[in-house]
Design an enzyme around this catalytic site. Structure first.
Site, PDB file in Angstrom:
ATOM      1  CB  SER A 183      30.504  42.759  47.392  1.00 31.74           C
ATOM      2  OG  SER A 183      31.552  43.339  48.122  1.00 31.74           O
TER       3      SER A 183
ATOM      4  CG  HIS B   6      31.168  39.106  50.101  1.00 34.28           C
ATOM      5  ND1 HIS B   6      31.679  37.852  50.292  1.00 34.28           N
ATOM      6  CD2 HIS B   6      32.224  39.903  49.855  1.00 34.28           C
ATOM      7  CE1 HIS B   6      32.997  37.877  50.136  1.00 34.28           C
ATOM      8  NE2 HIS B   6      33.351  39.107  49.864  1.00 34.28           N
TER       9      HIS B   6
ATOM     10  CG  ASP C 265      34.689  42.441  50.666  1.00 37.43           C
ATOM     11  OD1 ASP C 265      33.942  42.914  49.784  1.00 37.43           O
ATOM     12  OD2 ASP C 265      35.127  41.279  50.636  1.00 37.43           O
TER      13      ASP C 265
ATOM     14  CG  HIS D  85      36.466  38.082  51.866  1.00 39.25           C
ATOM     15  ND1 HIS D  85      36.602  38.635  50.604  1.00 39.25           N
ATOM     16  CD2 HIS D  85      37.612  37.394  52.085  1.00 39.25           C
ATOM     17  CE1 HIS D  85      37.780  38.278  50.092  1.00 39.25           C
ATOM     18  NE2 HIS D  85      38.400  37.533  50.967  1.00 39.25           N
TER      19      HIS D  85
ATOM     20  N   GLY E  10      41.454  43.237  47.838  1.00 34.18           N
ATOM     21  CA  GLY E  10      41.800  44.565  48.351  1.00 34.18           C
ATOM     22  C   GLY E  10      40.922  45.672  47.812  1.00 34.18           C
ATOM     23  CG  PHE E  11      41.694  48.109  45.896  1.00 32.30           C
ATOM     24  CD1 PHE E  11      42.920  47.461  45.999  1.00 32.30           C
ATOM     25  CD2 PHE E  11      41.514  49.310  46.575  1.00 32.30           C
ATOM     26  CE1 PHE E  11      43.956  48.000  46.759  1.00 32.30           C
ATOM     27  CE2 PHE E  11      42.540  49.866  47.338  1.00 32.30           C
ATOM     28  CZ  PHE E  11      43.759  49.209  47.426  1.00 32.30           C
TER      29      PHE E  11
ATOM     30  N   GLY F  61      35.990  46.718  41.778  1.00 31.08           N
ATOM     31  CA  GLY F  61      36.171  47.305  40.455  1.00 31.08           C
ATOM     32  C   GLY F  61      37.369  46.814  39.660  1.00 31.08           C
TER      33      GLY F  61
ATOM     34  CG  ASP G 248      35.084  38.213  46.571  1.00 27.09           C
ATOM     35  OD1 ASP G 248      35.529  38.324  47.720  1.00 27.09           O
ATOM     36  OD2 ASP G 248      34.591  39.162  45.933  1.00 27.09           O
TER      37      ASP G 248
ATOM     38  N   GLY H   2      29.227  42.411  42.840  1.00 28.94           N
ATOM     39  CA  GLY H   2      29.685  43.748  43.239  1.00 28.94           C
ATOM     40  C   GLY H   2      29.446  44.792  42.156  1.00 28.94           C
TER      41      GLY H   2
ATOM     42  CB  SER I 124      31.488  43.969  37.255  1.00 36.63           C
ATOM     43  OG  SER I 124      31.641  42.830  38.089  1.00 36.63           O
TER      44      SER I 124
HETATM   45  C1  DX5 Z   1      37.788  42.522  46.891  1.00 29.00           C
HETATM   46  C2  DX5 Z   1      36.578  42.036  47.669  1.00 29.00           C
HETATM   47  C3  DX5 Z   1      35.372  41.852  46.776  1.00 29.00           C
HETATM   48  C4  DX5 Z   1      34.942  43.129  46.054  1.00 29.00           C
HETATM   49  C5  DX5 Z   1      34.151  42.759  44.836  1.00 29.00           C
HETATM   50  O1  DX5 Z   1      38.938  42.315  47.672  1.00 29.00           O
HETATM   51  O2  DX5 Z   1      36.839  40.812  48.296  1.00 29.00           O
HETATM   52  O3  DX5 Z   1      34.283  41.328  47.528  1.00 29.00           O
HETATM   53  O4  DX5 Z   1      34.146  43.919  46.890  1.00 29.00           O
HETATM   54  O5  DX5 Z   1      34.041  43.889  44.038  1.00 29.00           O
HETATM   55  P1  DX5 Z   1      33.863  43.723  42.457  1.00 29.00           P
HETATM   56  O6  DX5 Z   1      32.681  42.806  42.291  1.00 29.00           O
HETATM   57  O7  DX5 Z   1      33.612  45.108  41.973  1.00 29.00           O
HETATM   58  O8  DX5 Z   1      35.128  43.104  41.976  1.00 29.00           O
HETATM   59 ZN    ZN Z   2      35.222  39.791  49.255  1.00 25.70          ZN
END
Ligand code: DX5
Ligand code: ZN
Length: 220
Positions: free
Chosen positions: A8, A33, A35, A66, A142-143, A145, A176, A198, A200
Site C-alpha cells: 500500500s 496498491h 488508495d 482502490h 479511510g486510514f 495503521g 486490506d 501496509g 503493520s
Molecule cells: C485503508 C486503506 C489501506 C491502508 C492499509 O483505508 O485501504 O490500503 O493503506 O494500511 P494498514 O496496512 O496500515 O492497515
Molecule cells: Zn486500500
C-alpha cells in the site's frame, strides 16, 4: 491460487517513493496498491489522479487502484489505468455497481468490488459474473495503521467457500487493512490470495522494506 503481494503505497515514505518502487520491482511484488480517497466516502484524502498518472509513467508494476470515492462510475475516466491493472470500487459507494464494473472492464482493466466489514457477502451475488476479484476490507476504510476487525477472518473463509461452490473459483480475494505478518498467515489460511501490505508489515519501521517483503512472502 498464487499468493500475491500488493504494498500500500499510501503507507510509504513519500520522500523515498522512487527508491520504494525500485525495491518493489526487485522483490517482484505483483501489484502496487493505490488508495484513492475523496473525503466524502471516507473522512480522508490520500492519493489522486496525478499520482496514478505518475506511477503509470514511472513503474511497470500493475496497479491495484482502490477507489474509496462516491459514484466511481462518473469518475473512472479521471484515472489512467488499463490492461493488467485491478480497479476496485466499493459496493457501498454507488447505486450503479454493475455499471461501474462493466465500465472498468470496457477500459481493459480487471474489476474488483470492495466490501466494508459490515457488508454481507451475499450483496455481491449479482455481480460475480462481472468481476475478477473481491476486496474484503479487514478494517473500516479511510486510514492506515488501524486494527483488524476480527469478524472479517471468518468472512474471508465463508467467501472463498461460497465462490468455489458456485463456480467462481477464478475470482481472487484481496484483503486490506492491518495485514500484519501474523494476520496475513491467518488470512491466507482463510482463503485470501492478494495481500495489501501496509504499516503493520512491509512498511513497519524495525526492518528494511526489502527484508520485510521477503519475510511477508514467507508468511503467506
Ligand atoms: C485503508 C486503506 C489501506 C491502508 C492499509 O483505508 O485501504 O490500503 O493503506 O494500511 P494498514 O496496512 O496500515 O492497515
Ligand atoms: Zn486500500
Amino acid at each position: 491460487m498464487i499468493k500475491k503481494i500488493s504494498p500500500s503505497i499510501m503507507c510509504a515514505d513519500y520522500m523515498d517513493l522512487r527508491k520504494h518502487i525500485d525495491i518493489f520491482t526487485n522483490c517482484g511484488v505483483e501489484y502496487i496498491h493505490v488508495d484513492v480517497m475523496d473525503g466524502s466516502f471516507v473522512p480522508n484524502y490520500t492519493l489522486g489522479t496525478d499520482f496514478v498518472k505518475a506511477l503509470k509513467k514511472n513503474s511497470k508494476i500493475p496497479l491495484d487502484i482502490h477507489l474509496m470515492i462516491n459514484n466511481p462510475e462518473n469518475k473512472l475516466d479521471w484515472f489512467e489505468f488499463g490492461e493488467g491493472d485491478y480497479v476496485s470500487v466499493h459496493y457501498e459507494s454507488t447505486k450503479h455497481l454493475q455499471k461501474a464494473t462493466a465500465m472498468i472492464k470496457e477500459r481493459r482493466a480487471k474489476p474488483m468490488v470492495a466490501i466494508n466489514p459490515a457488508t454481507p457477502i451475499i450483496m455481491l451475488e449479482n455481480v460475480l459474473d462481472d468481476i475478477d476479484g473481491v476486496l474484503v476490507m479487514t478494517v473500516n476504510p479511510g486510514f492506515a495503521g488501524q486494527k483488524l476487525v476480527k469478524s472479517t477472518l471468518k468472512k474471508i473463509e465463508v467467501l472463498r467457500e461460497y465462490l468455489d461452490k458456485n463456480g467462481y473459483e477464478h475470482i481472487e480475494i484481496e484483503v486490506d487493512g492491518n495485514v500484519s505478518f501474523e494476520n496475513a498467515t491467518l488470512m491466507s489460511t482463510a482463503g485470501a490470495n492478494i495481500f495489501v501490505a501496509g504499516t503493520s508489515s512491509v512498511f513497519e519501521k524495525s526492518n528494511s522494506l526489502e527484508d520485510n517483503i521477503k519475510k511477508f512472502r514467507s508468511v503467506i
